[in-house]
Design an enzyme around this catalytic site. Structure first.
Site, short mmCIF file in Angstrom:
data_model
loop_
_atom_site.label_atom_id
_atom_site.label_comp_id
_atom_site.label_asym_id
_atom_site.label_seq_id
_atom_site.Cartn_x
_atom_site.Cartn_y
_atom_site.Cartn_z
CD GLN A 1 -14.19 46.53 -26.39
OE1 GLN A 1 -14.82 45.49 -26.33
NE2 GLN A 1 -13.28 46.85 -25.48
CG PHE B 1 -19.30 44.42 -21.37
CD1 PHE B 1 -19.23 45.27 -20.27
CD2 PHE B 1 -20.48 44.34 -22.08
CE1 PHE B 1 -20.34 46.03 -19.89
CE2 PHE B 1 -21.58 45.10 -21.71
CZ PHE B 1 -21.53 45.93 -20.62
CD GLU C 1 -9.33 44.45 -25.96
OE1 GLU C 1 -9.99 44.18 -24.95
OE2 GLU C 1 -8.10 44.42 -26.02
NE ARG D 1 -4.67 43.64 -17.57
CZ ARG D 1 -4.30 44.67 -16.81
NH1 ARG D 1 -4.42 44.62 -15.51
NH2 ARG D 1 -3.81 45.76 -17.35
NE ARG E 1 -16.67 46.21 -16.21
CZ ARG E 1 -17.86 46.81 -16.06
NH1 ARG E 1 -18.97 46.16 -16.30
NH2 ARG E 1 -17.92 48.07 -15.69
CB THR F 1 0.56 43.82 -19.28
OG1 THR F 1 -0.23 43.02 -20.13
CG2 THR F 1 -0.16 43.99 -17.95
CB ALA G 1 -6.12 47.94 -20.65
CD GLU H 1 -10.27 45.80 -17.83
OE1 GLU H 1 -9.36 46.66 -17.85
OE2 GLU H 1 -10.14 44.67 -18.30
N1 MTE Z 1 -19.24 49.71 -19.29
C1 MTE Z 1 -20.24 49.64 -20.18
N2 MTE Z 1 -21.40 50.23 -19.91
N3 MTE Z 1 -20.08 48.96 -21.37
C2 MTE Z 1 -18.92 48.31 -21.68
O1 MTE Z 1 -18.81 47.71 -22.74
N4 MTE Z 1 -16.63 47.72 -20.94
C3 MTE Z 1 -15.75 47.53 -19.79
C4 MTE Z 1 -15.72 48.79 -18.93
N5 MTE Z 1 -17.05 49.22 -18.64
C5 MTE Z 1 -17.85 48.36 -20.73
C6 MTE Z 1 -18.06 49.11 -19.54
C7 MTE Z 1 -14.39 47.19 -20.15
S1 MTE Z 1 -14.01 45.57 -20.45
C8 MTE Z 1 -13.39 48.12 -20.22
S2 MTE Z 1 -11.79 47.70 -20.57
C9 MTE Z 1 -13.68 49.55 -19.98
O2 MTE Z 1 -15.06 49.80 -19.67
C10 MTE Z 1 -13.27 50.32 -21.23
O3 MTE Z 1 -13.56 51.66 -21.14
P1 MTE Z 1 -12.61 52.72 -20.37
O4 MTE Z 1 -11.22 52.35 -20.66
O5 MTE Z 1 -13.03 53.99 -21.00
O6 MTE Z 1 -12.98 52.60 -18.93
C1 QUE Z 2 -4.79 44.61 -20.79
C2 QUE Z 2 -5.52 44.65 -21.92
C3 QUE Z 2 -4.94 44.33 -23.16
C4 QUE Z 2 -3.61 43.95 -23.22
C5 QUE Z 2 -2.87 43.90 -22.06
C6 QUE Z 2 -3.47 44.24 -20.85
C7 QUE Z 2 -5.67 44.38 -24.38
C8 QUE Z 2 -4.99 44.05 -25.59
C9 QUE Z 2 -3.65 43.69 -25.57
C10 QUE Z 2 -2.88 43.37 -26.75
C11 QUE Z 2 -1.63 42.81 -26.64
C12 QUE Z 2 -0.83 42.55 -27.75
C13 QUE Z 2 -1.29 42.86 -29.01
C14 QUE Z 2 -2.55 43.42 -29.14
C15 QUE Z 2 -3.34 43.67 -28.02
O1 QUE Z 2 -3.01 43.64 -24.40
O2 QUE Z 2 -6.85 44.69 -24.36
O3 QUE Z 2 -3.00 43.71 -30.37
O4 QUE Z 2 -0.51 42.63 -30.11
O5 QUE Z 2 -5.69 44.14 -26.73
O6 QUE Z 2 -2.78 44.23 -19.70
O7 QUE Z 2 -6.82 45.00 -21.87
MO1 MOS Z 3 -11.77 45.50 -21.55
S1 MOS Z 3 -11.70 43.45 -21.29
O1 MOS Z 3 -10.00 45.61 -21.52
O2 MOS Z 3 -12.21 45.61 -23.17
#
Ligand code: MTE
Ligand code: QUE
Ligand code: MOS
Length: 760
Positions: free
Chosen positions: A191, A222, A226, A304, A336, A434, A503, A716
Site C-alpha cells: 500500500q 486492509f 501498509e 486514532r 481498517r 492524523t 486512512a 474504513e
Molecule cells: N476494500 C477492499 N476491497 N480491499 C482492501 O484492502 N482496504 C480498506 C478499505 N477498503 C480495503 C478495502 C482500508 S484499510 C482502507 S484505508 C481503504 O480501503 C483504502 O482505500 P481508499 O483510501 O481508496 O478508500
Molecule cells: C490514519 C492512518 C495512518 C496514519 C494516521 C491516521 C497511516 C499511517 C500513518 C503514519 C504516521 C507516521 C508515519 C508514517 C505513517 O499515520 O496509515 O510513516 O511516519 O501510515 O490517522 O491510516
Molecule cells: Mo487502512 S488501515 O488505513 O490501510
C-alpha cells in the site's frame, strides 16, 4: 459490481505478484524465522543448509550493506534479527534457491541455538514492567476530577478486544529484478510504494532513484500491507542485489498468518459518569495497546484510538490515556479503522453497561449525548456539519426501531431456546491522516494523440475500487467517455514521494490531484479550441460529452480533434498536479488541533438470532443510514459498506487469535482462525444514504470539508457498524441468562457465548 477489474479477476487474468512475468532464471526465497518469542541467538549455522539442493545463498543481518533497519515511525525494527529474537516469526534469514520448495527444505537444515527468555504477552503485564513503545499519550477535555461529583451514577469496568488477521486473498510478497549497475525494479504488493523504495535504498545503502517500485494492484490490503509489505520487498531486493539475479519472495498462507502483523489487541479500563437522565458528564479511559515487539504504526494507531474514544458523543469531561505496550508478539499493524474501532468499542461498552445498570434503553443514553453542531471533540476540533443526530434519527424512524424492538421482545417471550437481540450504533470517523504531513498526493496525466488518456497517481488499487473512482473523476472533469481512460499502475518513477494508500484517503487525495491535473489540461485545450474557433475569450469554451461548446452553443469540434490540434501546435498534453489537504493541523505537544478535513457519520441497527443450545448465531439484518456525501460511484461505495460491515462483524464474532503461553500463535490457519463465510454474513444489509442539502455542500465554508465531487471517504468508516453486532448478541444472551456479568470481551465466539449462556 462494475469495478474495472471485475472481468479480468473472474477470468483469472489480473496480475498479482505471483503472476508477474519474471525472467527464466528467477530464484525463490523462503523466510527463516524465530520459533521462540524471546531469547538470545547463541549459534547460527548455515553450512548444512547451504549444501542443500538448489540453494544459491542464505542472507542474514550480517549481509546487509546498509542499515539493518526498517522502522517507519520509530527506528526500532531490524529487517533480520541480530543478537536477539523478540517474537515467534522474527525473521532471521532468507534462503534463496532455484525453486521455492528447495528453499523451504533447506531452511529446515539451518542450525540455530537460543538462550530462551520468558516472553511478555499481555499489554497489562508489559505496562507493569514499564515496557512501552512510546511515553503515555493523554487526550483531555474539561476536568473529570471535578465532574464525578456532579454525577448521579458512576460505573467502571474492563473491556478486551482481540486482534484480527487481515486474510487478504493475496499473501504478502515481492519480486526484485536487478536491471543494470545498481538499478533495481521491484514489484511489490504494498500500500506504500515509497516506503518500500525508501527502505530498500536504506538497506542496500543506495539512493532512492536507483529503486523503482511498481504496484499493479493488491489482492486486498486492509492495512496489512501498509508498513508490513516493506520487509519482504527488502529481503527480495537484498538477495537480488547480492546474487545479481531476479528473486521472488512470496509467503505461503500459514507463514503469512504467523509472521505478519495484525490488528492490535487492546485491554481497556473505563469509568463513566452520568446524570440520572442519562447525560454523560465524564469519561475516563485507559487503553493498553498490545503493540507487539516493535513500533511499526502503533503510535499513530494509538492516536486514532484516542481520537475516536468518544465515538459520536459529546462528553464535556474526558480523560483518555493511551499506553503502547511492548510485548513479545508480532508487531501489530494497521487494520481498517486504524485503532478507531478499539476506542469506539470501549465507549459503547461503557454506555451499554450504564444503561443496563440504570435500567433504561441503551439508545436513550446514546441519543441524549450525540454530537451537536460545533460540539468539541477531546482533541479540540469542533463537529461541523455533524450528522450524528440526523443519521441516528433517520435510522430510528426509517427502520422503525421501536417496532423492531417490540418484535424482538415478543419473539423472546415466546421462545425459550432461541433468542433475538438488537442493537443500534452510531459511528463518527475522522477523515485525514492524523499525521498531517501524510495528507498529500499527486497525479500525472498524459493525453496521447489518439485522444486516449493515461492517469498515474499515488493511489494503490487493493479491491476498494480507487482506480474506478479516479477514472470516473478524470472522465467527469474532462467530460469524456470513461473508456478513454486508463488508470496505470502505481509507480515510484512516475509518481514520487507517495503517502500510503490508507486512512480512507485514497480517492480524496488522489482524486483532487487528478481534478487539478485535468483542469490544467482543459485550460490548454480550451485555448486551442478558442484559437480554432476565432473566439477571443477561451473561458467561453467548454467541453461537454466529448464535444466543444462555445458560449454554451455546440460547435463541430470534438475532444480528439482538439487534442490532435494541440499536438501540432506543440502544446504539452501532459500535466502533473499536487494536492495537499488545506486547513488541517495537530499539535502533539498539547494534543489539540484540527486534524481532520471532515468526519463521516452514520448509524446502524443490527439484529441477531441466537441458538441457546449450541451458542451459535446468525445476523438477521444490518440496516444502515450512511453519510456518503454525494456518492459518484454508488456500486463501489455500497460494496465498501457491505464489506466493511462483514469484516467488522468478523472481528466481533468468530475471528479469534489465540497464542499459547510461549507466545506461539495457535490459530495460524483458516481451519482454526474463522473468517466470516457466506453463511455468516448478514441475511440482509439495507443501506440508505443520508440525504444531502446540496446548497450547504456548495457553500464556501463547507467546500474544503468534503472529498472530490462532494463525495466522502468510504473505506474504513463502515467497519465500525460491526461493533453493533457485539451488543446485539450480548442482548440476546442476556434475554436467556439475565444474570450474566457486564464483561466486555470480544470476540464473542460460539464457545464463549455458550459459557455466558449458562454462567450464573
Ligand atoms: N476494500 C477492499 N476491497 N480491499 C482492501 O484492502 N482496504 C480498506 C478499505 N477498503 C480495503 C478495502 C482500508 S484499510 C482502507 S484505508 C481503504 O480501503 C483504502 O482505500 P481508499 O483510501 O481508496 O478508500
Ligand atoms: C490514519 C492512518 C495512518 C496514519 C494516521 C491516521 C497511516 C499511517 C500513518 C503514519 C504516521 C507516521 C508515519 C508514517 C505513517 O499515520 O496509515 O510513516 O511516519 O501510515 O490517522 O491510516
Ligand atoms: Mo487502512 S488501515 O488505513 O490501510
Amino acid at each position: 459490481m462494475k469495478n474495472i477489474d471485475s472481468v479480468h479477476h473472474v477470468r483469472g487474468e489480473s496480475i498479482f505478484i505471483d503472476d508477474v512475468k519474471v525472467p527464466e532464471n528467477t530464484l525463490s526465497a523462503y523466510v527463516f524465522y524465530s520459533p521462540i518469542a524471546s531469547g538470545k541467538i547463541l549459534k547460527l549455522d548455515f553450512s548444512e543448509a547451504l549444501k542443500s539442493k538448489g540453494v544459491k545463498g542464505i542472507f542474514s543481518a550480517k549481509d546487509i550493506p546498509g542499515e539493518n533497519q526498517i522502522g517507519g515511525i520509530i527506528q526500532d525494527e531490524n529487517l533480520f534479527a541480530e543478537e536477539e529474537v523478540h517474537f515467534v516469526g522474527h525473521p532471521i534469514a532468507i534462503v534463496v534457491a532455484e525453486k521455492y520448495l528447495q528453499a523451504k527444505e533447506a531452511s529446515k537444515k539451518i542450525h540455530v541455538e537460543f538462550e530462551k527468555h520468558k516472553p511478555i504477552l499481555s499489554p497489562r503485564e508489559a505496562a507493569e514492567k514499564k515496557s512501552f513503545i512510546i511515553p503515555p499519550r493523554i487526550f483531555q477535555l474539561g476536568n473529570t476530577e471535578n465532574a464525578w461529583k456532579e454525577c448521579d451514577y458512576v460505573f467502571e469496568g474492563k473491556v478486551e478486544s482481540g486482534g484480527q488477521e487481515h486474510i487478504y486473498l493475496e499473501t504478502q510478497g515481492a519480486v526484485a529484478i536487478p536491471i543494470e549497475n545498481e538499478l533495481l525494479k521491484i514489484y511489490s504488493a504494498t500500500q506504500s510504494p515509497t516506503a518500500v523504495q525508501r527502505t530498500i535504498a536504506r538497506i542496500l545503502a543506495i539512493s532512492m532513484n536507483k529503486v523503482e517500485v511498481n504496484v499493479h494492484r493488491l489482492g486486498g490490503g486492509f492495512g496489512g500491507k501498509e508498513d508490513q509489505a516493506t520487509a519482504w520487498a527488502c529481503m527480495a531486493a537484498l538477495a537480488a542485489y547480492k546474487l545479481k539475479t531476479p528473486v521472488k519472495l512470496i509467503l505461503n498462507r500459514q507463514d503469512d498468518i504467523r509472521i505478519t502483523g495484525k490488528r492490535h489487541p487492546y485491554s481497556s479500563d473505563y469509568k463513566i459518569g452520568l446524570t440520572k437522565e442519562g447525560k454523560i458528564l465524564a469519561y475516563e479511559v485507559t487503553f493498553y495497546q498490545n503493540a507487539g515487539a516493535a513500533a511499526d504504526l502503533s503510535p499513530a494507531i494509538l492516536d486514532r484510538t484516542l481520537f475516536h474514544c468518544t465515538n459520536s458523543y459529546f462528553i464535556p469531561n474526558v480523560k483518555a490515556t493511551g499506553l503502547s505496550c511492548k510485548t513479545n508478539l508480532i508487531p501489530f499493524t494497521a487494520f481498517r479503522g486504524f485503532g478507531g474501532p478499539q476506542g469506539m468499542f470501549v465507549i459503547e461498552s461503557a454506555i451499554h453497561h450504564a444503561a443496563n445498570e440504570m435500567n433504561i434503553p441503551v439508545s436513550e443514553i446514546q441519543k441524549k449525548n450525540l454530537l451537536k453542531e460545533n460540539d468539541e471533540f477531546s482533541y479540540g476540533q469542533k463537529a461541523v456539519n455533524s450528522f450524528a443526530i440526523k443519521s441516528f434519527k433517520l435510522c430510528e424512524e426509517k427502520f422503525e426501531l421501536k417496532k423492531l424492538q417490540d418484535e424482538v421482545e415478543f419473539f423472546n417471550s415466546k421462545n425459550f431456546l432461541v433468542k433475538k437481540g438488537l442493537a443500534i450504533i452510531p459511528i463518527t470517523f475522522g477523515i485525514s491522516f492524523t499525521t498531517t504531513f501524510l495528507n498529500q498526493a499527486s497525479a500525472l496525466i498524459h493525453i496521447y494523440t489518439d485522444g486516449s488518456i493515461n492517469v498515474s497517481t499515488a493511489a494503490v488499487e487493493m479491491g476498494q475500487g480507487v482506480n474506478a473512482k479516479l477514472k470516473r473523476i478524470a472522465a467527469k472533469t474532462l467530460s469524456v467517455d470513461e473508456n478513454r481512460i486508463n488508470v496505470d499502475s502505481t509507480n515510484t518513477s512516475r509518481v514520487a514521494n507517495t503517502s500510503p494508500t490508507a486512512a480512507s484517503k485514497g480517492t480524496d487525495l488522489n482524486g483532487f490531484a487528478v481534478i487539478d491535473a485535468c483542469n490544467i489540461l482543459l485550460e490548454r485545450l480550451k485555448k486551442v479550441a478558442a484559437e480554432e474557433l476565432g473566439e477571443d475569450d477561451w473561458t467561453n469554451i467548454t467541453f461537454k460529452n466529448e464535444k466543444v461548446f462555445d458560449e454554451d452553443e455546440p460547435t463541430t469540434l470534438t475532444f480528439t480533434e482538439i487534442v490532435r490540434k494541440a499536438y501540432i501546435k506543440r502544446i504539452s498534453l501532459t500535466a502533473q498536479a499536487f494536492h495537499s489537504t488545506p486547513n488541517i493541523y495537530f499539535d502533539p505537544k498539547i494534543n489539540k488541533g484540527n486534524p481532520f478535513a471532515y468526519h463521516v457519520y452514520g448509524t446502524a441497527i443490527i439484529q441477531v438470532t441466537l441458538d441457546c443450545l449450541r451458542g451459535t448465531y446468525e445476523t438477521d439484518f444490518v440496516k444502515v443510514v450512511h453519510d456518503f456525501g454525494e456518492s459518484f460511484h454508488n456500486q463501489i461505495d455500497i460494496g465498501q459498506v457491505e464489506g466493511g460491515i462483514v469484516q467488522g462483524i468478523g472481528w466481533m464474532s468468530s475471528e479469534e487469535l489465540i497464542w499459547n503461553n510461549e507466545g506461539k500463535l495457535l490459530t495460524d490457519a483458516l481451519s482454526t482462525y474463522k473468517v466470516p463465510d457466506i453463511h455468516a454474513i448478514p441475511k440482509e444489509i439495507t443501506i440508505v444514504p443520508l440525504p444531502y442539502d446540496k446548497e450547504k455542500l456548495m457553500n464556501d465554508e463547507f467546500k474544503d470539508k468534503i472529498g472530490p465531487l462532494n463525495s466522502k471517504a468510504i473505506g474504513e468508516p463502515p467497519f465500525m457498524y460491526g461493533i453493533g453486532f457485539y451488543f446485539a448478541l450480548f442482548n440476546a444472551i442476556k434475554s436467556f441468562n439475565p444474570k450474566i456479568n457486564f464483561i466486555y470481551n470480544s470476540p464473542l465466539t460460539p464457545e464463549k457465548v455458550l459459557m455466558m449462556l449458562y454462567e450464573n
